[in-house]
Scaffold this active site. Structure first.
Site, PDB file in Angstrom:
ATOM      1  N   LEU A  88       1.171  -1.205   0.295  1.00 44.29           N
ATOM      2  CA  LEU A  88      -0.135  -0.198   0.138  1.00 44.29           C
ATOM      3  C   LEU A  88       1.243   1.133  -0.134  1.00 44.29           C
ATOM      4  O   LEU A  88       1.782   1.059  -0.918  1.00 44.29           O
ATOM      5  CB  LEU A  88      -1.058   0.071   1.199  1.00 44.29           C
ATOM      6  N   ALA A 154      10.580  -0.655   5.230  1.00 46.97           N
ATOM      7  CA  ALA A 154       9.860  -0.745   4.053  1.00 46.97           C
ATOM      8  C   ALA A 154       9.763  -1.575   2.861  1.00 46.97           C
ATOM      9  O   ALA A 154      11.121  -1.156   2.234  1.00 46.97           O
ATOM     10  CB  ALA A 154       8.659   0.055   3.917  1.00 46.97           C
ATOM     11  N   ILE A 155       9.237  -2.841   2.534  1.00 45.49           N
ATOM     12  CA  ILE A 155       9.480  -4.091   1.481  1.00 45.49           C
ATOM     13  C   ILE A 155       8.216  -4.046   0.414  1.00 45.49           C
ATOM     14  O   ILE A 155       7.399  -4.382   1.092  1.00 45.49           O
ATOM     15  CB  ILE A 155      10.089  -5.470   1.870  1.00 45.49           C
ATOM     16  N   CYS A 185       2.441   1.744   5.085  1.00 42.06           N
ATOM     17  CA  CYS A 185       1.869   0.684   4.679  1.00 42.06           C
ATOM     18  C   CYS A 185       0.068   0.047   4.944  1.00 42.06           C
ATOM     19  O   CYS A 185       0.151  -1.371   4.894  1.00 42.06           O
ATOM     20  CB  CYS A 185       2.711  -0.193   5.323  1.00 42.06           C
TER      21      CYS A 185
END
Length: 231
Positions: A88, A154-155, A185
């Site tokens: 997201l 973040a991935i 996210c």
């Protein structure tokens, strides 16, 4: 048996749009390459690493930003972009190490799930090398790397025809107030942190780069070949 080789392109501080253009260039090149990708010495892809030059919010395949939110974020002076990665909404900006590996997973002996796990392990290892022993990966929907209840990395990835793109974003000295304008996210009730906040001193992207490259080589079991940025 020799390790697979990956090109390394350190882009410095660039606009996010420039990173996406280079990513698409390398995606097309890898997908169009007719050579058997099992040949010894064939490079497994390219590792694009940069620090974003300005604030940008991105949405993933699952969305994350409504038209009204997009207008509100742009009014803050940030760029807003839709992307083809998983996940997201998140934020990218100065003080963040942004890594987009464009890789042929077959040549590295990886699948999509193990590729994501390797990215998480890379970020955890980097934190360990910087003296943070508490970093850990968590299962979906908490993909990424966390220090306690705060996400430090973040991935989000994309994979088509065994070729990956997008990757990880590690907060080094990021202005974390930018995250306050979204639900990062889509995870309500969680926070974000950075290396600078955790170590209580300024930690720049330039300082972290050597540790990041060590961690990437260890977790992806490859060698890195530095190349000049294409003109």
């Amino acid at each position: 048996m020799s390790l697979p080789a990956v090109r390394l392109l350190w882009l410095g501080r660039v606009h996010y749009s420039e990173l996406l253009e280079l990513q698409e260039h390398w995606l097309r090149q890898l997908q169009a390459d007719p050579r058997p990708r099992t040949l010894s010495g064939t490079k497994a892809g390219v590792l694009l690493v940069c620090e974003p030059a300005g604030p940008v919010y991105t949405g993933g395949l699952r969305g994350g930003l409504t038209p009204e939110e997009t207008m509100r974020l742009r009014a803050l002076g940030a760029e807003v972009r839709a992307t083809g990665r998983g996940g997201l909404a998140t934020f990218h900006g100065p003080g963040q190490l942004l890594c987009h590996p464009v890789l042929d997973l077959r040549l590295l002996g990886l699948r999509l799930r193990t590729h994501v796990a390797a990215l998480e392990a890379c970020a955890v290892r980097l934190c360990e090398l910087r003296g943070l022993r508490g970093a850990r990966a968590r299962p979906p929907p908490y993909t990424g790397v966390w220090l306690g209840e705060r996400k430090i990395c973040a991935i989000g990835v994309r994979c088509g025809r065994h070729i990956t793109s997008h990757g990880l974003a590690l907060n080094c000295s990021t202005d974390l107030t930018w995250f306050e304008h979204i639900v990062p996210c889509g995870l309500v009730g969680t926070g974000v942190t950075s290396l600078s906040e955790a170590l209580q001193r300024l930690v720049t992207v330039d300082e972290v780069m050597p540790s990041f490259l060590v961690a990437f080589k260890e977790t992806f079991k490859c060698t890195l070949i530095s190349e000049d940025r294409p003109s």
